[in-house]
Write a protein that holds these residues in place. Structure first.
Motif, PDB file in Angstrom:
ATOM      1  N   SER A 208       0.816  -1.219   0.000  1.00 11.41           N
ATOM      2  CA  SER A 208       0.000   0.000   0.000  1.00 11.41           C
ATOM      3  C   SER A 208       0.846   1.265   0.000  1.00 11.41           C
ATOM      4  CB  SER A 208      -0.957   0.007   1.192  1.00 11.41           C
ATOM      5  OG  SER A 208      -0.248   0.120   2.400  1.00 11.41           O
ATOM      6  N   HIS A 209       2.114   1.180   0.373  1.00 10.14           N
ATOM      7  CA  HIS A 209       2.951   2.363   0.413  1.00 10.14           C
ATOM      8  C   HIS A 209       3.954   2.463  -0.734  1.00 10.14           C
ATOM      9  CE1 HIS A 209       1.227   2.608   4.386  1.00 10.14           C
ATOM     10  NE2 HIS A 209       1.529   3.871   4.345  1.00 10.14           N
ATOM     11  N   SER A 210       4.094   1.420  -1.512  1.00  9.80           N
ATOM     12  CA  SER A 210       5.014   1.503  -2.646  1.00  9.80           C
ATOM     13  C   SER A 210       4.278   1.739  -3.951  1.00  9.80           C
ATOM     14  CB  SER A 210       5.865   0.239  -2.739  1.00  9.80           C
ATOM     15  OG  SER A 210       5.051  -0.878  -3.026  1.00  9.80           O
ATOM     16  N   GLY A 211       2.989   1.536  -3.965  1.00  7.97           N
ATOM     17  CA  GLY A 211       2.182   1.836  -5.137  1.00  7.97           C
ATOM     18  C   GLY A 211       2.172   0.729  -6.168  1.00  7.97           C
TER      19      GLY A 211
ATOM     20  N   VAL B  63       2.680   4.882 -15.192  1.00  9.72           N
ATOM     21  CA  VAL B  63       2.696   5.716 -13.990  1.00  9.72           C
ATOM     22  C   VAL B  63       2.605   4.833 -12.756  1.00  9.72           C
ATOM     23  CG1 VAL B  63       1.696   7.759 -15.091  1.00  9.72           C
ATOM     24  CG2 VAL B  63       0.188   6.076 -14.058  1.00  9.72           C
ATOM     25  N   LYS B  64       3.142   5.341 -11.645  1.00  5.10           N
ATOM     26  CA  LYS B  64       3.007   4.694 -10.342  1.00  5.10           C
ATOM     27  C   LYS B  64       1.826   5.329  -9.635  1.00  5.10           C
ATOM     28  CE  LYS B  64       6.449   1.880  -9.130  1.00  5.10           C
ATOM     29  NZ  LYS B  64       6.240   0.542  -8.677  1.00  5.10           N
ATOM     30  N   VAL B  65       0.941   4.493  -9.102  1.00  2.00           N
ATOM     31  CA  VAL B  65      -0.255   4.972  -8.416  1.00  2.00           C
ATOM     32  C   VAL B  65      -0.357   4.254  -7.083  1.00  2.00           C
ATOM     33  CG1 VAL B  65      -2.761   5.202  -8.557  1.00  2.00           C
ATOM     34  CG2 VAL B  65      -1.398   5.343 -10.631  1.00  2.00           C
ATOM     35  N   MET B  66      -0.682   5.005  -6.051  1.00  2.00           N
ATOM     36  CA  MET B  66      -0.854   4.415  -4.727  1.00  2.00           C
ATOM     37  C   MET B  66      -2.193   3.672  -4.660  1.00  2.00           C
ATOM     38  SD  MET B  66       1.936   5.200  -3.443  1.00  2.00           S
ATOM     39  CE  MET B  66       1.933   4.965  -1.691  1.00  2.00           C
ATOM     40  N   HIS B  67      -2.273   2.714  -3.759  1.00  2.00           N
ATOM     41  CA  HIS B  67      -3.491   1.930  -3.568  1.00  2.00           C
ATOM     42  C   HIS B  67      -4.692   2.837  -3.300  1.00  2.00           C
ATOM     43  CE1 HIS B  67      -6.312  -0.700  -1.393  1.00  2.00           C
ATOM     44  NE2 HIS B  67      -5.823  -1.633  -2.200  1.00  2.00           N
ATOM     45  N   SER B  68      -5.796   2.582  -3.958  1.00  2.00           N
ATOM     46  CA  SER B  68      -7.074   3.292  -3.797  1.00  2.00           C
ATOM     47  C   SER B  68      -7.043   4.732  -4.296  1.00  2.00           C
ATOM     48  CB  SER B  68      -7.548   3.260  -2.341  1.00  2.00           C
ATOM     49  OG  SER B  68      -7.752   1.937  -1.923  1.00  2.00           O
ATOM     50  N   GLN B  69      -6.083   5.076  -5.136  1.00  2.00           N
ATOM     51  CA  GLN B  69      -6.056   6.414  -5.717  1.00  2.00           C
ATOM     52  C   GLN B  69      -6.399   6.336  -7.204  1.00  2.00           C
ATOM     53  OE1 GLN B  69      -2.267   8.243  -4.814  1.00  2.00           O
ATOM     54  NE2 GLN B  69      -2.941   8.782  -2.772  1.00  2.00           N
ATOM     55  N   THR B  70      -6.736   7.489  -7.775  1.00  2.00           N
ATOM     56  CA  THR B  70      -7.059   7.529  -9.197  1.00  2.00           C
ATOM     57  C   THR B  70      -5.780   7.726 -10.015  1.00  2.00           C
ATOM     58  OG1 THR B  70      -7.451   9.916  -9.087  1.00  2.00           O
ATOM     59  CG2 THR B  70      -9.376   8.480  -8.814  1.00  2.00           C
TER      60      THR B  70
END
Length: 121
Positions: free
Chosen positions: A47-50, A66-73
């Motif tokens: 959850s913190h590394s995306g 792209v790198k995206v974090m868990h539960s983000q758009t």
């Protein structure tokens, strides 16, 4: 000098753990706690590394992953361009049947988004 090895009350020699008393119940509790901590650490790291979101533009202009974090758009500023076609949006499947709304849908794992195209008139 006499034998300097560790001995218990019955005179038996033992090693480093000779004096450790642990019931099977205690051992099971320790194993369970270890497993819970291992799962929690894994969830924390993920959850913190995306996650990586890749874009398959099906012959259109290249869009960088792209790198995206868990539960983000997904935050991308450009839409792909393909000569003779109109971009219809991003989809989670290659056949472009399951739409992925960049502005509202959140990322739960690494994924590839597929560009949908409609022939220009």
């Amino acid at each position: 000098m006499e034998n300097e090895k560790n001995t218990d009350k019955q005179g038996k020699t033992g090693g480093l753990y000779a004096k450790v008393n642990m019931s099977l119940k205690t051992a099971n509790i320790m194993v369970t706690v270890f497993i819970v901590l291992l799962v929690a650490a894994t969830v924390f790291i993920v959850s913190h590394s995306g996650f990586t979101v890749k874009f398959d533009t099906d012959g259109g202009s290249h869009i960088e992953s792209v790198k995206v974090m868990h539960s983000q758009t997904v935050d991308i500023e450009e839409e792909p361009i393909k000569e003779g076609y109109i971009f219809t949006g991003w989809y989670t499947d290659r056949d472009c049947t399951e739409i992925f709304d960049i502005k509202t849908d959140t990322v739960m794992n690494s994924m590839t988004l597929y560009a949908g195209w409609e022939k220009a008139k």
